[in-house]
Scaffold this motif. Sequence first.
Motif, mmCIF file in Angstrom:
data_model
loop_
_atom_site.group_PDB
_atom_site.id
_atom_site.type_symbol
_atom_site.label_atom_id
_atom_site.label_comp_id
_atom_site.label_asym_id
_atom_site.label_seq_id
_atom_site.Cartn_x
_atom_site.Cartn_y
_atom_site.Cartn_z
ATOM 1 N N LEU A 471 -93.742 -36.934 -75.104
ATOM 2 C CA LEU A 471 -92.881 -37.630 -74.349
ATOM 3 C C LEU A 471 -92.817 -36.856 -73.138
ATOM 4 O O LEU A 471 -92.764 -36.307 -72.740
ATOM 5 N N THR A 472 -94.038 -37.385 -72.201
ATOM 6 C CA THR A 472 -93.451 -36.804 -70.433
ATOM 7 C C THR A 472 -92.887 -37.728 -70.007
ATOM 8 O O THR A 472 -93.822 -39.459 -69.949
ATOM 9 N N LEU A 473 -91.488 -37.790 -69.226
ATOM 10 C CA LEU A 473 -90.884 -38.865 -68.569
ATOM 11 C C LEU A 473 -90.678 -39.081 -67.236
ATOM 12 O O LEU A 473 -91.383 -37.774 -66.864
ATOM 13 N N PRO A 474 -90.164 -40.386 -67.020
ATOM 14 C CA PRO A 474 -90.540 -40.053 -65.612
ATOM 15 C C PRO A 474 -89.474 -39.789 -64.734
ATOM 16 O O PRO A 474 -88.574 -39.356 -65.112
ATOM 17 N N PRO A 475 -89.513 -38.865 -63.515
ATOM 18 C CA PRO A 475 -88.787 -38.118 -62.662
ATOM 19 C C PRO A 475 -87.273 -38.296 -62.954
ATOM 20 O O PRO A 475 -87.510 -39.807 -62.223
ATOM 21 N N GLY A 476 -86.600 -37.632 -62.858
ATOM 22 C CA GLY A 476 -84.839 -39.266 -62.738
ATOM 23 C C GLY A 476 -84.848 -39.712 -63.927
ATOM 24 O O GLY A 476 -83.746 -40.634 -63.516
ATOM 25 N N TYR A 477 -85.577 -40.152 -64.947
ATOM 26 C CA TYR A 477 -84.890 -40.290 -66.279
ATOM 27 C C TYR A 477 -83.236 -40.575 -66.542
ATOM 28 O O TYR A 477 -83.297 -39.475 -66.755
ATOM 29 N N VAL A 478 -83.507 -41.480 -67.740
ATOM 30 C CA VAL A 478 -81.907 -41.467 -67.442
ATOM 31 C C VAL A 478 -81.287 -42.258 -68.821
ATOM 32 O O VAL A 478 -82.386 -42.890 -69.026
ATOM 33 N N GLY A 480 -81.161 -44.101 -72.086
ATOM 34 C CA GLY A 480 -81.117 -45.015 -72.598
ATOM 35 C C GLY A 480 -81.540 -46.185 -72.025
ATOM 36 O O GLY A 480 -81.438 -47.045 -72.405
ATOM 37 N N GLN A 481 -82.258 -45.473 -70.273
ATOM 38 C CA GLN A 481 -82.516 -46.149 -70.094
ATOM 39 C C GLN A 481 -84.579 -46.903 -70.539
ATOM 40 O O GLN A 481 -85.503 -45.487 -71.215
ATOM 41 N N ARG A 482 -85.000 -47.807 -70.955
ATOM 42 C CA ARG A 482 -86.268 -48.112 -71.411
ATOM 43 C C ARG A 482 -87.317 -48.060 -70.348
ATOM 44 O O ARG A 482 -86.578 -49.070 -69.369
ATOM 45 N N VAL A 483 -88.046 -48.159 -70.060
ATOM 46 C CA VAL A 483 -89.496 -47.852 -68.948
ATOM 47 C C VAL A 483 -90.462 -48.150 -70.432
ATOM 48 O O VAL A 483 -90.898 -48.375 -71.102
ATOM 49 N N PRO A 484 -91.312 -48.763 -69.219
ATOM 50 C CA PRO A 484 -92.912 -48.507 -69.540
ATOM 51 C C PRO A 484 -93.894 -47.157 -69.907
ATOM 52 O O PRO A 484 -93.146 -46.361 -69.366
ATOM 53 N N ALA A 559 -88.692 -46.239 -74.959
ATOM 54 C CA ALA A 559 -89.888 -47.212 -74.063
ATOM 55 C C ALA A 559 -89.799 -48.445 -74.381
ATOM 56 O O ALA A 559 -88.794 -49.234 -75.195
ATOM 57 N N ASP A 560 -90.057 -49.414 -73.683
ATOM 58 C CA ASP A 560 -89.271 -51.251 -73.691
ATOM 59 C C ASP A 560 -90.795 -51.469 -74.282
ATOM 60 O O ASP A 560 -92.229 -51.298 -73.756
ATOM 61 N N PRO A 561 -90.156 -52.031 -75.567
ATOM 62 C CA PRO A 561 -90.784 -52.852 -76.043
ATOM 63 C C PRO A 561 -92.357 -53.816 -75.728
ATOM 64 O O PRO A 561 -93.683 -54.538 -76.334
ATOM 65 N N ASP A 562 -91.080 -54.547 -74.282
ATOM 66 C CA ASP A 562 -92.722 -55.675 -73.540
ATOM 67 C C ASP A 562 -93.443 -54.912 -72.209
ATOM 68 O O ASP A 562 -93.916 -55.813 -71.702
ATOM 69 N N ALA A 563 -93.265 -53.878 -73.462
ATOM 70 C CA ALA A 563 -94.753 -52.835 -71.912
ATOM 71 C C ALA A 563 -94.813 -51.777 -72.461
ATOM 72 O O ALA A 563 -94.925 -50.967 -71.771
ATOM 73 N N LEU A 564 -95.467 -52.259 -72.598
ATOM 74 C CA LEU A 564 -97.214 -50.783 -73.606
ATOM 75 C C LEU A 564 -97.906 -51.559 -73.116
ATOM 76 O O LEU A 564 -99.226 -52.106 -73.170
ATOM 77 N N PHE A 565 -98.942 -49.949 -73.089
ATOM 78 C CA PHE A 565 -99.978 -49.960 -72.433
ATOM 79 C C PHE A 565 -100.538 -48.784 -73.280
ATOM 80 O O PHE A 565 -100.142 -47.853 -73.296
#
Length: 720
Positions: A471-478, A480-484, A559-565
């Motif tokens: 998993l490559t995470l967005p820079p500054g990932y916090v 517990g935060q869900r992201v696309p 991962a945000d289950p409502d924002a999968l690509f």
Amino acid sequence: MRKLALFGTTILAFAAQPLWAQQEETPAQQQPASDTPVAPAPMPAAAMGSARTGPERRFTGADLFDLTLAADPQISPDGRRIAYVRRANDIMTDRAVSSIWLIDAATGRETPLAGQDGSAFSPRWSPDGSRLAYVSAAGGSAQLWVRWVDGGEAVRLTGLPTSPSSLAWAPDGRSIAYTMLVKDEGAKLGSAPANKPEGAKWAEPLDIRTLLTYRADGQGYVEPGFEKIFLIPATGGAPRQLSFGPYHDGGPLSWSRDGRTLYFSANRQADWETDPLESEVHALDVASGTITALTSRNGPDANPLVSPDGRLIAFLGFDDAKRAYEQTEVYVMNRDGSGRRPIAANWDYSVDAVQWAADSRSLYVQYDDHGETKVARITLDGSVRTVATGLSGGSLDRPYSGGSFTVADNGAIAFTGGTATRPAEVHLVRGGDPRILTDLNRSLREVKSLGQVRKITAASSHDGLPIEGWLTLPPGYVEGQRVPLILEIHGGPFTAYGPHFSTDNQLYAAAGYAVLSANPRGSTSYGEAFAQQIDKAYPGNDYFDLISIVDHAIALGIADPDALFVTGGSGGGVLTSWIVGKTNRFKAAATQKPVINWQTQALTADGPAFFGPYWLGAQPWEKPELYWSLSPLSLVGNVETPTLVVVGGEDYRTPVSESEQYYTALRLRGVPTMLVKVPGASHGSIAARPSQSAAKAAAILAWFDKYRKGWTRPAAADAD
């Protein structure tokens, strides 16, 4: 040995690495020292324009022009110096430019050797370490050069019509062998009228093809001719052709210790066009030109390498069982071809490269292990010890395993190594921890904040098989935060992702996405049985593997289950198209250079002798139902996911017509789509030019952003 990675890189019978570093890594010499003036570098992308009040911390498409990576490290026989290829992107030509640099292994001091007036590559040391042979395009065309390292003088040895390759010094240092394409006249059939008036401008003559594989990815339409072996004096003179006949006599080349024999690999049988994997190790008598086959089994025998004491020949190969994937083993035999045997026969890894130890009692081999590339030392009795890890450099746009290494007589190993946040550098190891000798991207590394990478493992819902991914995470990932999430699927399919630098993943992460690079069944580096699970069944159960690891990324709270690509190239494009035909979970998709219809793929791609027999076990007319059942086009009637289709304009591996079929089918069904062609790009070079690589990633991100909330089919069936 050329690897069996049809959609990711190459084909065996014909024919792609907070701060930049995850931890503080200081090279032996932070700033290269040199007494030689260097041509000014092109202005970096970061310096273009500047109303900004501070540096751009995000990784952007413009940063691709500022990337440099190390390749092909060649350590001198005494271990004191390392010549390597430095590949830097040039913003003015929009291409990677190769140069050769020399590193003092003790101090880290670097000196430019070649490439200031034309790309230079393939450095190879003379046996005594005093000279370096290489290929350079200085003067316009690729030619063989030799540089006297201590004196600094370089001499062009050849004026050849086509580029030399597979350079090999004779043991006495007096000659250099190489291979080169010898062109033939094309086939003729009839003729145009003979009454052409002087000055008339007629159409081009008919283009007549007779080869089964008449075009090749990255090469275009194949010129008539055959690769042959040549010999030239190391101080200059006329080259002499050593091999003849209607066969490709390819490298690498290896000399006998007395300098009388050259060993090479080739398929010199009449049916070479229709037997795509077959090759044997041959011995070429330099004086007489006599060629003798030393191996005879059904399957490829390649990469012959003579031991330092001259008694044995190591080579790579496998038994051809008509499967889509076989693991490559290392063998040894006596120099007359007798006594052939595998070493470490029960070692469940595929060997990519091999080099003898100086004592002739063991071999160094490169292999992949769970997505990571390593070097092991294998004794002739089969005991194995890992001696180098962290190799990298298989790709730049996506996180493929790979890299390269060489070994000095004293056991020092030079290799290209990197991390998920640092492209390949030159490393040196001898017994202890490796030293990093270069720092090619220090400016970017000190400024850019890149996405950190972590490994995850999930059990497949199909059968519980462990599936790994990164998993490559967005820079500054916090936490517990869900992201696309973007599921990014590798090609091959017989390749592997791992903790390696990837421009695509970092661009996606900079846009706020987590990127999942997974290794479903069929991936290499997990043993032969794991890879062969998709033999004659691809795509198939790998679908469940990918969905399972996506579900695991959701369960981890990332991962945000409502924002999968979903996206992927080549074999990853196949699976992307298969996935959207199986599920509507993904908001949008981008299928890149896919196979859509196995029938058309088998008969239009540059592997016509391979795809049908090896991948599906039959030709299209023999089992049309099987071909259709594994074709993503068979599922297009189910697709309700907006799907972008991307392909190189000169792709001959998964031809443009595959993407065009899918685009047209989606349009006819009323599913949102666009067709994106990368002008001039082959299958393997779709990300080779920085501007196009950046633009392709930007187009995919724009497509995902456009359908961030998904799409619902309007009431009218023909409306977008």
